[in-house]
Enzyme design. Structure first.
Site, PDB file in Angstrom:
ATOM      1  N   ASP A  62       1.044  -0.842   0.135  1.00  0.00           N
ATOM      2  CA  ASP A  62      -0.108  -0.008  -0.010  1.00  0.00           C
ATOM      3  C   ASP A  62       0.749   1.068  -0.068  1.00  0.00           C
ATOM      4  O   ASP A  62       1.833   1.403   0.992  1.00  0.00           O
ATOM      5  CB  ASP A  62      -0.604  -0.191   1.190  1.00  0.00           C
ATOM      6  N   TYR A 154      -5.271  16.279  -8.668  1.00  0.00           N
ATOM      7  CA  TYR A 154      -4.524  15.559  -8.954  1.00  0.00           C
ATOM      8  C   TYR A 154      -3.494  16.239  -9.940  1.00  0.00           C
ATOM      9  O   TYR A 154      -2.739  15.767 -10.838  1.00  0.00           O
ATOM     10  CB  TYR A 154      -5.771  14.822 -10.628  1.00  0.00           C
ATOM     11  N   LYS A 158       0.380  15.574 -10.304  1.00  0.00           N
ATOM     12  CA  LYS A 158       0.969  15.069 -11.397  1.00  0.00           C
ATOM     13  C   LYS A 158       2.615  16.641 -11.833  1.00  0.00           C
ATOM     14  O   LYS A 158       3.183  16.144 -12.488  1.00  0.00           O
ATOM     15  CB  LYS A 158       0.112  14.979 -12.868  1.00  0.00           C
TER      16      LYS A 158
HETATM   17  N1  LIG Z   1      -6.062   6.624 -17.409  1.00  0.00           N
HETATM   18  C1  LIG Z   1      -6.123   7.570 -17.557  1.00  0.00           C
HETATM   19  O1  LIG Z   1      -7.619   8.392 -18.668  1.00  0.00           O
HETATM   20  C2  LIG Z   1      -4.405   8.554 -17.591  1.00  0.00           C
HETATM   21  C3  LIG Z   1      -4.117   9.605 -18.382  1.00  0.00           C
HETATM   22  C4  LIG Z   1      -2.926  10.343 -17.320  1.00  0.00           C
HETATM   23  C5  LIG Z   1      -2.176   9.839 -16.446  1.00  0.00           C
HETATM   24  N2  LIG Z   1      -2.902   8.359 -15.922  1.00  0.00           N
HETATM   25  C6  LIG Z   1      -1.751   7.604 -14.598  1.00  0.00           C
HETATM   26  O2  LIG Z   1      -1.786   6.387 -15.417  1.00  0.00           O
HETATM   27  C7  LIG Z   1      -1.049   5.582 -13.898  1.00  0.00           C
HETATM   28  C8  LIG Z   1      -2.069   4.293 -14.145  1.00  0.00           C
HETATM   29  O3  LIG Z   1      -3.786   4.925 -13.647  1.00  0.00           O
HETATM   30  P1  LIG Z   1      -4.591   3.278 -14.621  1.00  0.00           P
HETATM   31  O4  LIG Z   1      -5.283   4.598 -15.698  1.00  0.00           O
HETATM   32  O5  LIG Z   1      -3.687   2.733 -15.399  1.00  0.00           O
HETATM   33  O6  LIG Z   1      -5.876   3.666 -13.055  1.00  0.00           O
HETATM   34  P2  LIG Z   1      -6.319   2.119 -12.542  1.00  0.00           P
HETATM   35  O7  LIG Z   1      -6.845   1.623 -13.676  1.00  0.00           O
HETATM   36  O8  LIG Z   1      -7.768   2.794 -11.409  1.00  0.00           O
HETATM   37  O9  LIG Z   1      -5.412   1.563 -11.478  1.00  0.00           O
HETATM   38  C9  LIG Z   1      -3.897   2.187 -10.497  1.00  0.00           C
HETATM   39  C10 LIG Z   1      -3.801   1.264  -9.791  1.00  0.00           C
HETATM   40  O10 LIG Z   1      -2.894   1.240  -8.756  1.00  0.00           O
HETATM   41  C11 LIG Z   1      -2.924   1.134  -8.145  1.00  0.00           C
HETATM   42  N3  LIG Z   1      -2.798   2.013  -6.783  1.00  0.00           N
HETATM   43  C12 LIG Z   1      -3.906   3.186  -6.446  1.00  0.00           C
HETATM   44  N4  LIG Z   1      -3.410   3.116  -4.735  1.00  0.00           N
HETATM   45  C13 LIG Z   1      -2.919   2.332  -4.557  1.00  0.00           C
HETATM   46  C14 LIG Z   1      -1.923   2.528  -3.249  1.00  0.00           C
HETATM   47  N5  LIG Z   1      -2.437   2.825  -2.799  1.00  0.00           N
HETATM   48  N6  LIG Z   1      -0.738   1.546  -3.260  1.00  0.00           N
HETATM   49  C15 LIG Z   1      -0.849   0.328  -3.598  1.00  0.00           C
HETATM   50  N7  LIG Z   1      -1.112   0.749  -4.678  1.00  0.00           N
HETATM   51  C16 LIG Z   1      -2.129   1.683  -6.014  1.00  0.00           C
HETATM   52  C17 LIG Z   1      -4.216   0.438  -7.976  1.00  0.00           C
HETATM   53  O11 LIG Z   1      -4.343  -0.609  -7.761  1.00  0.00           O
HETATM   54  P3  LIG Z   1      -4.862  -1.757  -6.322  1.00  0.00           P
HETATM   55  O12 LIG Z   1      -6.151  -0.998  -6.305  1.00  0.00           O
HETATM   56  O13 LIG Z   1      -4.803  -3.034  -6.485  1.00  0.00           O
HETATM   57  O14 LIG Z   1      -4.293  -1.625  -5.576  1.00  0.00           O
HETATM   58  C18 LIG Z   1      -4.352   0.005  -9.736  1.00  0.00           C
HETATM   59  O15 LIG Z   1      -3.484  -0.955 -10.257  1.00  0.00           O
HETATM   60  C19 LIG Z   1      -1.406   6.543 -12.495  1.00  0.00           C
HETATM   61  O16 LIG Z   1      -0.520   7.285 -12.134  1.00  0.00           O
HETATM   62  C20 LIG Z   1      -2.378   7.720 -13.781  1.00  0.00           C
HETATM   63  O17 LIG Z   1      -2.432   8.659 -12.969  1.00  0.00           O
HETATM   64  C21 LIG Z   1      -4.615   7.482 -16.252  1.00  0.00           C
END
Ligand SMILES: NC(=O)c1ccc[n+]([C@@H]2O[C@H](COP(=O)([O-])OP(=O)(O)OC[C@H]3O[C@@H](n4cnc5c(N)ncnc54)[C@H](OP(=O)(O)O)[C@@H]3O)[C@@H](O)[C@H]2O)c1
Length: 239
Positions: A62, A154, A158
């Protein structure tokens, strides 16, 4: 970089972008160290990788808990003896007007999206600097350099990753360590619904697009270095 026998830690490997990155890198021969909180999902990703002929292990962590992060790196050092690549991918998002956005939610976003990657970089570098090599890739966002309404916390987290990446890259280049960031636009994962519920899913990027960007960065020869990749939805405005 030849990924065979490289040890790669991906945070947030249980779902979304982190899951896609993990599977892509495992497919190129890397040993994946998968991390997130949800053990069931991590075990599922590990199984998928192994079934496809790859290698992976998972360590639950975590990122809100410093002691968990320190334990994660202690285990990596003990079990694998090194870390070649760190992908700081895990992140959370929440939108809302600055006027009534709860400060405790601001703190949580900063803790998971900025403070935790900072500690992960610190711990990874303790292994990479003595080894004289390594690659850190931080997943920022288009809002890591732009400002969109209703995304103050957010976006601040970032922008923090952007600054962290630039400063670390400048500090450790002389140690043979590469540091890059990827700044994606909307990607079709659970997270995007928290910041951009207005976006039509059919025009979103796919997690695989970001995984391919990671592969591209890692494929560059020693002589070439890309500091950042800004990858947006093709329907959004250029630059
Ligand atoms: N989706 C978009 O549009 C987008 C755009 C730009 C940048 N991003 C960035 O890309 C990255 C991945 O995002 P995603 O879109 O793949 O999101 P997601 O599908 O919600 O996945 C988020 C991941 O982070 C983990 N996580 C969340 N809280 C955590 C904690 N306290 N400790 C450990 N792990 C944690 C989650 O795992 P658990 O819940 O199992 O812990 C999950 O594996 C992020 O940094 C996000 O800001 C996303």
């Amino acid at each position: 970089m030849d990924l065979n026998n490289k040890y790669v830690l991906v945070t947030g490997a249980s779902r979304g972008i982190g899951r896609a990155i993990s599977k892509a890198l495992a497919g190129k021969g890397a040993f994946l160290i998968l991390s997130a909180r949800t053990e069931d999902l991590l075990s599922e990703v590990k199984k998928e990788i192994i079934t496809s002929g790859g290698r992976a292990e998972y360590i639950a962590c975590d990122l809100a808990r410093d002691e968990d992060i320190l334990e994660l790196f202690k285990k990596i050092k003990k079990d694998f003896g090194k870390l070649d690549i760190l992908i700081n991918n895990a992140g959370i998002a929440k939108g809302g007007s600055i006027v009534d956005f709860p400060v405790k939610d601001f703190d949580r976003l900063i803790n998971i999206n900025l403070r935790a990657p900072y500690i992960c970089c610190q711990q990874a570098l303790k292994m990479m600097i003595p080894a004289g090599s390594g690659y850190i890739i931080n997943i920022s966002s288009v809002v890591g350099i732009k400002g969109y309404p209703y995304q103050t916390a957010y976006s601040a987290s970032k922008h923090g990753i952007t600054g962290l990446t630039k400063a670390i890259a400048a500090e450790v280049q002389e140690n043979g360590i590469r540091v890059s960031m990827i700044l994606p636009g909307g990607v079709d994962t659970a997270l995007v619904g928290n910041t951009r519920p207005d976006l039509d899913k059919s025009i979103l990027l796919k997690p695989e697009d970001i995984a391919n960007t990671v592969l591209y960065l890692l494929s560059l020869p020693e002589r070439a270095m890309v500091d950042q990749v800004y990858i947006r939805r093709s329907v959004s405005k250029p630059f």
